[in-house]
Scaffold this motif. Sequence first.
Motif, PDB file in Angstrom:
ATOM      1  N   LEU A 158      30.572 -45.882  92.421  1.00 51.90           N
ATOM      2  CA  LEU A 158      29.958 -46.989  91.697  1.00 51.90           C
ATOM      3  C   LEU A 158      28.460 -46.741  91.695  1.00 51.90           C
ATOM      4  CD1 LEU A 158      31.875 -50.033  93.246  1.00 51.90           C
ATOM      5  CD2 LEU A 158      32.382 -48.836  91.103  1.00 51.90           C
ATOM      6  N   LEU A 159      27.840 -46.790  90.524  1.00 54.28           N
ATOM      7  CA  LEU A 159      26.432 -46.448  90.384  1.00 54.28           C
ATOM      8  C   LEU A 159      25.657 -47.609  89.775  1.00 54.28           C
ATOM      9  CD1 LEU A 159      26.911 -42.918  88.766  1.00 54.28           C
ATOM     10  CD2 LEU A 159      26.709 -43.439  91.208  1.00 54.28           C
ATOM     11  N   THR A 160      24.395 -47.745  90.187  1.00 55.97           N
ATOM     12  CA  THR A 160      23.473 -48.641  89.484  1.00 55.97           C
ATOM     13  C   THR A 160      22.279 -47.801  89.053  1.00 55.97           C
ATOM     14  OG1 THR A 160      22.136 -49.314  91.403  1.00 55.97           O
ATOM     15  CG2 THR A 160      24.181 -50.528  90.997  1.00 55.97           C
ATOM     16  N   LEU A 161      21.631 -48.228  87.969  1.00 56.31           N
ATOM     17  CA  LEU A 161      20.531 -47.456  87.399  1.00 56.31           C
ATOM     18  C   LEU A 161      19.182 -48.067  87.764  1.00 56.31           C
ATOM     19  CD1 LEU A 161      21.953 -46.677  83.837  1.00 56.31           C
ATOM     20  CD2 LEU A 161      22.230 -45.393  85.974  1.00 56.31           C
ATOM     21  N   ASP A 162      18.188 -47.198  87.850  1.00 63.55           N
ATOM     22  CA  ASP A 162      16.821 -47.630  88.123  1.00 63.55           C
ATOM     23  C   ASP A 162      16.260 -48.245  86.839  1.00 63.55           C
ATOM     24  OD1 ASP A 162      13.896 -47.519  88.170  1.00 63.55           O
ATOM     25  OD2 ASP A 162      14.118 -46.411  90.037  1.00 63.55           O
ATOM     26  N   PRO A 163      15.994 -49.553  86.814  1.00 64.59           N
ATOM     27  CA  PRO A 163      15.589 -50.193  85.554  1.00 64.59           C
ATOM     28  C   PRO A 163      14.272 -49.677  85.001  1.00 64.59           C
ATOM     29  CG  PRO A 163      15.342 -51.705  87.407  1.00 64.59           C
ATOM     30  CD  PRO A 163      16.073 -50.508  87.926  1.00 64.59           C
ATOM     31  N   VAL A 164      13.321 -49.368  85.866  1.00 63.93           N
ATOM     32  CA  VAL A 164      12.022 -48.879  85.408  1.00 63.93           C
ATOM     33  C   VAL A 164      12.165 -47.497  84.781  1.00 63.93           C
ATOM     34  CG1 VAL A 164       9.674 -48.276  86.096  1.00 63.93           C
ATOM     35  CG2 VAL A 164      10.801 -50.254  87.124  1.00 63.93           C
ATOM     36  N   PHE A 165      12.874 -46.602  85.475  1.00 63.95           N
ATOM     37  CA  PHE A 165      13.014 -45.259  84.938  1.00 63.95           C
ATOM     38  C   PHE A 165      13.927 -45.264  83.718  1.00 63.95           C
ATOM     39  CE2 PHE A 165      13.526 -40.776  84.584  1.00 63.95           C
ATOM     40  CZ  PHE A 165      12.419 -40.234  85.215  1.00 63.95           C
ATOM     41  N   LEU A 166      14.923 -46.165  83.687  1.00 64.71           N
ATOM     42  CA  LEU A 166      15.802 -46.252  82.520  1.00 64.71           C
ATOM     43  C   LEU A 166      15.012 -46.661  81.287  1.00 64.71           C
ATOM     44  CD1 LEU A 166      18.646 -46.188  81.302  1.00 64.71           C
ATOM     45  CD2 LEU A 166      18.912 -48.583  82.011  1.00 64.71           C
ATOM     46  N   ALA A 167      14.107 -47.626  81.424  1.00 63.02           N
ATOM     47  CA  ALA A 167      13.280 -48.041  80.296  1.00 63.02           C
ATOM     48  C   ALA A 167      12.419 -46.884  79.801  1.00 63.02           C
ATOM     49  CB  ALA A 167      12.409 -49.226  80.693  1.00 63.02           C
ATOM     50  N   HIS A 168      11.856 -46.138  80.751  1.00 62.61           N
ATOM     51  CA  HIS A 168      11.054 -44.966  80.379  1.00 62.61           C
ATOM     52  C   HIS A 168      11.923 -43.927  79.679  1.00 62.61           C
ATOM     53  CE1 HIS A 168       8.734 -41.294  80.659  1.00 62.61           C
ATOM     54  NE2 HIS A 168       9.608 -40.789  81.509  1.00 62.61           N
ATOM     55  N   TRP A 169      13.097 -43.668  80.203  1.00 58.93           N
ATOM     56  CA  TRP A 169      14.006 -42.678  79.626  1.00 58.93           C
ATOM     57  C   TRP A 169      14.403 -43.076  78.206  1.00 58.93           C
ATOM     58  CZ3 TRP A 169      19.088 -42.874  77.919  1.00 58.93           C
ATOM     59  CH2 TRP A 169      19.748 -41.636  77.754  1.00 58.93           C
ATOM     60  N   ARG A 170      14.701 -44.350  78.002  1.00 56.63           N
ATOM     61  CA  ARG A 170      15.065 -44.826  76.672  1.00 56.63           C
ATOM     62  C   ARG A 170      13.895 -44.665  75.705  1.00 56.63           C
ATOM     63  NH1 ARG A 170      19.913 -47.566  76.629  1.00 56.63           N
ATOM     64  NH2 ARG A 170      20.584 -48.589  78.569  1.00 56.63           N
ATOM     65  N   GLY A 171      12.694 -44.941  76.192  1.00 49.67           N
ATOM     66  CA  GLY A 171      11.519 -44.805  75.332  1.00 49.67           C
ATOM     67  C   GLY A 171      11.310 -43.383  74.854  1.00 49.67           C
ATOM     68  N   VAL A 172      11.506 -42.425  75.750  1.00 53.93           N
ATOM     69  CA  VAL A 172      11.373 -41.015  75.373  1.00 53.93           C
ATOM     70  C   VAL A 172      12.447 -40.641  74.369  1.00 53.93           C
ATOM     71  CG1 VAL A 172      11.511 -38.642  76.210  1.00 53.93           C
ATOM     72  CG2 VAL A 172      10.284 -40.380  77.546  1.00 53.93           C
ATOM     73  N   LEU A 173      13.656 -41.127  74.587  1.00 51.43           N
ATOM     74  CA  LEU A 173      14.776 -40.783  73.709  1.00 51.43           C
ATOM     75  C   LEU A 173      14.585 -41.378  72.314  1.00 51.43           C
ATOM     76  CD1 LEU A 173      17.391 -39.173  74.281  1.00 51.43           C
ATOM     77  CD2 LEU A 173      18.575 -41.369  74.409  1.00 51.43           C
ATOM     78  N   VAL A 174      14.089 -42.623  72.263  1.00 50.90           N
ATOM     79  CA  VAL A 174      13.886 -43.298  70.981  1.00 50.90           C
ATOM     80  C   VAL A 174      12.913 -42.521  70.107  1.00 50.90           C
ATOM     81  CG1 VAL A 174      12.813 -45.322  69.930  1.00 50.90           C
ATOM     82  CG2 VAL A 174      14.492 -45.614  71.752  1.00 50.90           C
ATOM     83  N   ALA A 175      11.877 -41.996  70.711  1.00 50.26           N
ATOM     84  CA  ALA A 175      10.864 -41.260  69.950  1.00 50.26           C
ATOM     85  C   ALA A 175      11.421 -39.995  69.313  1.00 50.26           C
ATOM     86  CB  ALA A 175       9.688 -40.923  70.861  1.00 50.26           C
ATOM     87  N   GLN A 176      12.572 -39.532  69.826  1.00 49.62           N
ATOM     88  CA  GLN A 176      13.129 -38.275  69.348  1.00 49.62           C
ATOM     89  C   GLN A 176      14.287 -38.475  68.376  1.00 49.62           C
ATOM     90  OE1 GLN A 176      14.310 -36.481  73.027  1.00 49.62           O
ATOM     91  NE2 GLN A 176      12.208 -36.005  73.673  1.00 49.62           N
ATOM     92  N   GLN A 177      14.635 -39.725  68.031  1.00 47.86           N
ATOM     93  CA  GLN A 177      15.859 -39.960  67.266  1.00 47.86           C
ATOM     94  C   GLN A 177      15.611 -40.776  66.005  1.00 47.86           C
ATOM     95  OE1 GLN A 177      18.656 -41.771  69.927  1.00 47.86           O
ATOM     96  NE2 GLN A 177      19.190 -39.861  70.943  1.00 47.86           N
ATOM     97  N   ASP A 178      16.549 -40.635  65.080  1.00 47.94           N
ATOM     98  CA  ASP A 178      16.595 -41.435  63.861  1.00 47.94           C
ATOM     99  C   ASP A 178      17.057 -42.843  64.233  1.00 47.94           C
ATOM    100  OD1 ASP A 178      17.167 -42.698  61.494  1.00 47.94           O
ATOM    101  OD2 ASP A 178      18.193 -40.973  60.596  1.00 47.94           O
ATOM    102  N   PRO A 179      16.293 -43.883  63.899  1.00 45.56           N
ATOM    103  CA  PRO A 179      16.675 -45.246  64.280  1.00 45.56           C
ATOM    104  C   PRO A 179      18.064 -45.657  63.809  1.00 45.56           C
ATOM    105  CG  PRO A 179      14.418 -45.188  63.471  1.00 45.56           C
ATOM    106  CD  PRO A 179      15.002 -43.829  63.211  1.00 45.56           C
ATOM    107  N   SER A 180      18.539 -45.114  62.705  1.00 51.93           N
ATOM    108  CA  SER A 180      19.832 -45.527  62.166  1.00 51.93           C
ATOM    109  C   SER A 180      21.006 -45.146  63.055  1.00 51.93           C
ATOM    110  CB  SER A 180      20.027 -44.944  60.762  1.00 51.93           C
ATOM    111  OG  SER A 180      20.051 -43.522  60.825  1.00 51.93           O
ATOM    112  N   VAL A 181      20.852 -44.117  63.861  1.00 54.49           N
ATOM    113  CA  VAL A 181      21.953 -43.675  64.733  1.00 54.49           C
ATOM    114  C   VAL A 181      21.544 -43.743  66.205  1.00 54.49           C
ATOM    115  CG1 VAL A 181      22.982 -42.189  62.993  1.00 54.49           C
ATOM    116  CG2 VAL A 181      21.211 -41.269  64.500  1.00 54.49           C
ATOM    117  N   ARG A 182      20.457 -44.449  66.456  1.00 56.34           N
ATOM    118  CA  ARG A 182      19.858 -44.428  67.796  1.00 56.34           C
ATOM    119  C   ARG A 182      20.774 -44.985  68.872  1.00 56.34           C
ATOM    120  NH1 ARG A 182      14.550 -47.500  67.732  1.00 56.34           N
ATOM    121  NH2 ARG A 182      15.889 -49.331  67.885  1.00 56.34           N
ATOM    122  N   GLU A 183      21.390 -46.152  68.610  1.00 60.75           N
ATOM    123  CA  GLU A 183      22.164 -46.815  69.664  1.00 60.75           C
ATOM    124  C   GLU A 183      23.340 -45.974  70.140  1.00 60.75           C
ATOM    125  OE1 GLU A 183      24.536 -51.018  70.447  1.00 60.75           O
ATOM    126  OE2 GLU A 183      23.197 -50.805  68.720  1.00 60.75           O
TER     127      GLU A 183
END
Length: 634
Positions: free
Chosen positions: A515-540
């Motif tokens: 059972l795992l829990t994620l680091d909320p601060v690093f997860l937000a940072h990780w999502r931000g980096v990923l968003v910058a690299q992707q097309d918003p239409s297929v991002r989610e």
Amino acid sequence: MRDFALAPRTISRSSGGLADSVFERAELDPTLPVLARRPEGSSGAWQEVTAVELRDEVVDLAKGLVASGISPGHRVAIMARTRYEWTVLSYALWTVGAEVVPIYPTASREQVEWILHDAGCVAVVVEDEQAVMTVGSVCASLPRLRHVWQLDADALDDLRERGRVIPLATVESLRRIVLPDSTAVVAYTSGTTGRPLGCALSHRGLASPVDILLEGWRHITAAPGEQPSVLAFLPFSHVYGLMIQGVCIRGGLLMAHEPDLDEEALAAALQSFRPTYFYAVPSVFEKIYKNFLRAAQQSGRGALFERAADTARDFALACERQRLGEGPGPGFDLRLQHALYERTVYRRLRAALGGRARRATSGGSTLNRELSLFYEGIGVYVHDGYGLTETCGGITMQPLGREKSGTVGRPLPGVDLRVADDGEILVRGPSVFQGYVNDEAASRAALYGGWLATGDLGRLDADGYLTITGRKKDIIVTTSGKSVAPAALEHRLRMHPLIHQAVVVGDNRPCVGALLTLDPVFLAHWRGVLVAQQDPSVREAREENALREEIARAVAAANSTVSRSESIRVFRVLPEPFDLANGLLTPSMKLRRDEIVRRYAMEIDAMYQARSAGARRTPEEDLLNWDDSDNVFR
């Protein structure tokens, strides 16, 4: 069984109570700064308190305790965060021969009631109105409780005023009749299963490891000619915090207090106080490392940081092999590369700890070897030690000049340490507790022939270094009969920056799961980096898939350290962390495993059922078909 004891054997210099060190220091070096404090509600400059000023405060408060009817042997609870008043109050109580009962300020109403009742406390010191209400709601079941003192309502000033009529000679006579074997603290275990037990710790027991550490290791806590200083922020309600307080007071180290455990407050205190020595638990060292990595990535220097971190670990490993006589030390190229990163990276990382600390101590649980090597490589060697409430704190330490990362060092002088046939660590020495209060059966079960059965599992290598492998009660046995110690897997999982917590499960299951829990601060940072690299239409959709793949890689990396039969084949990411608020962490930040397994029983069942659907198989056949990690997200 195999024994190992570190020579020479030493005995604590204690001839009286713990409070004697306050009075002795005031006589020997009255102007030495021993405590640092900030005005209430201020984040400004630290004000130093000298040895003689501390003694006078302790005496005035001790007089007030006597005037309030506190006598030798009375138990007084302190339910407060790590603050200046905790230190002054505890030494005042020890001065008059009273026994301190620490209670975590986050303890539940039921826990507070149980501890105050079981210990038979005659008084309790709390911080604020909310704590007063908590104690007030259970007073009806506490016939011995006579006083509830609130720190934020000037209770200590009132005690000092009340004590004006008590002569100094009364306090001195009480202090002098306190014996080394008198009980100083009744510390309650975290209570990961069942009700917590009260450990009776003597003045001698608490002083013994402190004096040994000061004798052998004090000189590494600061640069030559500099007064050592420590920022106390971990709870004094835990024996680790009490031991640090003892080291500072008995050793003449300057100690400051930081009651707030949030990252911002701690970071600010480290920058303003700038301690020469740092101490923490593994989760703090893990968090600091992840913050380093996140900050580097946010500034576009993530690749530089990772290269610098790899170099730090390689350099520390080469240095370790050299000091253990197993290698020549870092080569020319590695030294050159390390020197380059020292100028560009490492010194900036050390600045996060205030810039002056070159050594640190980790306790409470074991520190990951890779993390230990990283800190050594950047210039802050972390001494990983071992101890528990029943041993008054530390019983092992890294020998200077022979440190070995990934272990908790060797037994302190005077400590006998034995590993039983089933792997359980047994300990004998002057710091072993006096027994559990009001529970003779539990005391007999823990103490056998002078040996304390710790409940921890470990192994001794050929040179006597101890490695902790887990808790005896945490061992998982799968349906195929494989026994798995979860600690190593959990440590490795937490090294991934996205993973905050990990609980390995698998009792009576076909394989090991997590059972795992994620680091909320690093997860937000990780999502931000990923968003910058992707097309918003297929991002989610892509984001979810990318997260699954990243966690699966973290699980695969953890699995690479164990055999196939011990590896994690299924896992589930939970939507919220294990914390004090939801009752899944103890106040000392240990996982309440039994409660976690009970709370998430449905999720665990679903995790296994998702992969076991299909034809019936024998347990052995079933195990062979668990080839890939399940990446089921809730």
